[in-house]
Design a protein around this motif. Structure first.
Motif, PDB file in Angstrom:
ATOM      1  N   ASP A  99      12.182  -8.559  11.565  1.00 29.58           N
ATOM      2  CA  ASP A  99      11.081  -8.453  10.762  1.00 29.58           C
ATOM      3  C   ASP A  99      11.192  -7.752   9.426  1.00 29.58           C
ATOM      4  OD1 ASP A  99       9.546  -8.469  13.235  1.00 29.58           O
ATOM      5  OD2 ASP A  99      10.167  -6.692  13.951  1.00 29.58           O
ATOM      6  N   VAL A 112      10.840  -9.001   6.477  1.00 24.78           N
ATOM      7  CA  VAL A 112       9.727  -9.269   5.311  1.00 24.78           C
ATOM      8  C   VAL A 112       8.645  -8.211   5.561  1.00 24.78           C
ATOM      9  CG1 VAL A 112       8.034 -10.919   4.582  1.00 24.78           C
ATOM     10  CG2 VAL A 112      10.132 -11.871   5.193  1.00 24.78           C
ATOM     11  N   GLU A 113       8.138  -7.997   6.740  1.00 25.12           N
ATOM     12  CA  GLU A 113       7.157  -6.831   6.962  1.00 25.12           C
ATOM     13  C   GLU A 113       7.685  -5.776   6.503  1.00 25.12           C
ATOM     14  OE1 GLU A 113       3.881  -6.802   8.072  1.00 25.12           O
ATOM     15  OE2 GLU A 113       4.070  -8.883   7.454  1.00 25.12           O
ATOM     16  N   HIS A 170       9.932  -4.692   4.331  1.00 24.54           N
ATOM     17  CA  HIS A 170      10.141  -4.892   2.947  1.00 24.54           C
ATOM     18  C   HIS A 170       8.752  -4.090   1.969  1.00 24.54           C
ATOM     19  CE1 HIS A 170      14.663  -5.744   1.986  1.00 24.54           C
ATOM     20  NE2 HIS A 170      14.434  -5.871   3.205  1.00 24.54           N
ATOM     21  N   LYS A 171       7.733  -4.455   2.761  1.00 25.63           N
ATOM     22  CA  LYS A 171       6.567  -4.018   2.077  1.00 25.63           C
ATOM     23  C   LYS A 171       6.577  -2.587   1.665  1.00 25.63           C
ATOM     24  CE  LYS A 171       4.055  -8.432   3.469  1.00 25.63           C
ATOM     25  NZ  LYS A 171       3.115  -8.820   4.525  1.00 25.63           N
ATOM     26  N   ARG A 172       7.192  -1.882   2.841  1.00 20.47           N
ATOM     27  CA  ARG A 172       6.820  -0.455   2.992  1.00 20.47           C
ATOM     28  C   ARG A 172       8.269   0.491   2.618  1.00 20.47           C
ATOM     29  NH1 ARG A 172       4.606   0.941   8.810  1.00 20.47           N
ATOM     30  NH2 ARG A 172       4.420   3.091   7.766  1.00 20.47           N
ATOM     31  N   ARG A 182       5.560  -6.200  -5.766  1.00 20.06           N
ATOM     32  CA  ARG A 182       5.300  -5.326  -4.761  1.00 20.06           C
ATOM     33  C   ARG A 182       3.686  -5.170  -4.550  1.00 20.06           C
ATOM     34  NH1 ARG A 182       8.958  -2.254  -2.133  1.00 20.06           N
ATOM     35  NH2 ARG A 182       7.383  -1.084  -1.239  1.00 20.06           N
ATOM     36  N   GLY A 183       3.107  -6.096  -5.192  1.00 16.93           N
ATOM     37  CA  GLY A 183       1.623  -6.128  -5.354  1.00 16.93           C
ATOM     38  C   GLY A 183       0.824  -4.582  -5.790  1.00 16.93           C
ATOM     39  N   GLY A 184       1.739  -3.896  -6.223  1.00 15.85           N
ATOM     40  CA  GLY A 184       1.091  -2.596  -6.787  1.00 15.85           C
ATOM     41  C   GLY A 184       0.601  -2.544  -8.108  1.00 15.85           C
ATOM     42  N   SER A 206       6.977   2.627  -7.231  1.00 20.14           N
ATOM     43  CA  SER A 206       6.308   1.835  -5.778  1.00 20.14           C
ATOM     44  C   SER A 206       5.635   2.788  -4.660  1.00 20.14           C
ATOM     45  CB  SER A 206       7.421   0.967  -5.183  1.00 20.14           C
ATOM     46  OG  SER A 206       8.241   1.575  -4.722  1.00 20.14           O
ATOM     47  N   ALA A 259       6.313   3.172  -1.625  1.00 20.46           N
ATOM     48  CA  ALA A 259       6.859   2.999  -0.435  1.00 20.46           C
ATOM     49  C   ALA A 259       6.755   4.054   0.516  1.00 20.46           C
ATOM     50  CB  ALA A 259       8.286   2.906  -0.841  1.00 20.46           C
ATOM     51  N   ASP A 260       7.030   3.778   1.781  1.00 19.67           N
ATOM     52  CA  ASP A 260       7.074   5.033   2.788  1.00 19.67           C
ATOM     53  C   ASP A 260       8.384   5.503   3.025  1.00 19.67           C
ATOM     54  OD1 ASP A 260       4.155   4.955   3.217  1.00 19.67           O
ATOM     55  OD2 ASP A 260       4.326   3.146   4.529  1.00 19.67           O
TER      56      ASP A 260
END
Length: 304
Positions: A70, A72-73, A75-77, A104-106, A146, A148-149
């Motif tokens: 997972d 790719v999923e 890396h979004k966070r 990152r789409g931010g 970013s 991120a979490d």
């Protein structure tokens, strides 16, 4: 809640075992220090977390998802800063930061500007002109801009001067205040001591200690400087006393933390004139674990 769970992680390169049964976790809102010398397996572990390397055995989960399947999923966070940053030489620092933010789409223009000022970076220069420290600043600004979490920081202050190290530490504590989680891989023990809630010590591909600094301090010794009215007989025979030496100011020695009470009771009989103590440092714990254990050929390809 655990943001990261590493269970029985083993990584082999051919017949060489770089990681062996590594276990640790990072909780939500926690700064976890991942420490060990270069070659201990820190960077190999981080590459498995990032989904760059596949574990030979064991389980690695971020946000309850598999680090490899997972990726790719996940890396979004997450945000990642390596210890040795390579940048596109013909792009400016500002262009590279903007590219990472866009990927990152931010939309973190305000945060970006604030961090550029705090880290004193000239974003208009081509990255090929940057020193190692300035390349590091670009990676840090891009990551910290970013939303991120979970922040994975692998030797993030490599090449930074002491003032910039302090700015970095402030930024990490701000992340914690926002409820973010951080994995900080470092061999700079003072940095880990200032920032981390818990630490894991890795040696030759194996975790040898994990816990809060308070929990690990029972393994360390306190440095004492003592001056008394009367000489203290048989101090060297007291349990937990080590490395006694005389100085112009008195006698110095180290005491195992768990024996402190009995040693203090003993020396008070001889009339204390001066007593100074220095708290046990993470460095003491770290060095005791490494004394006489360093072998050649440890770690993964000479990297942390």
């Amino acid at each position: 809640m655990d943001i990261l769970q590493v269970k029985n992680l083993t990584k082999k390169f051919g017949s060489f075992k770089a990681l062996h049964d590594v276990n640790f976790n990072v909780k939500k809102g926690e700064i976890f220090g991942f420490i060990g010398p270069n070659g201990a397996g820190k960077s190999t572990t981080i590459r498995v977390l990032l989904g760059v390397l596949k574990a030979t055995e064991g389980e690695v989960k971020l946000f309850e998802k598999d680090a490899w399947k997972d990726a790719v999923e996940i890396h979004k966070r997450i945000a990642y800063v390596p210890g040795d940053v390579n940048l596109w030489p013909n792009l400016t620092g500002g262009e590279i930061i903007d590219l990472f933010i866009k990927l990152r789409g931010g939309n973190s223009a305000n945060k970006r500007e604030e961090l550029v000022k705090r880290f004193d970076l000239d974003p208009s220069k081509k990255s090929r002109t940057y020193s190692k420290g300035n390349r590091q600043k670009v990676a840090l600004i891009a990551a910290l801009s970013s939303e991120a979490d979970f922040y994975i920081l692998d030797e993030p202050t490599s090449g930074l001067d002491p003032l910039m190290e302090r700015i970095f530490q402030e930024c990490v504590l701000e992340l914690k205040a926002q409820g973010k989680s951080v994995l900080l891989s470092s061999h700079i023990l003072s940095e880990v001591e200032k920032l981390c809630d818990r630490v894991g010590i890795i040696r030759e591909g194996q975790i040898i200690e994990t816990g809060s600094l308070k929990e690990l301090r029972h393994l360390t010794r306190t440095q004492i400087l003592l001056e008394t009215k009367e000489p203290v007989p048989e101090l060297n025979k007291q349990k937990g006393v080590h490395d006694i030496s005389s100085t112009d100011q008195g006698i110095t020695f180290q005491v195992d933390t768990e024996e402190m009470d009995s040693v203090m009771r003993y020396i008070t009989q001889f009339g204390i004139v001066k007593l100074e103590s220095a708290p046990p440092a993470l460095e003491d714990l770290f060095m005791r674990h490494y004394e006489g254990t360093k072998k050649s050929g440890s770690g993964a390809g000479g990297e942390g």
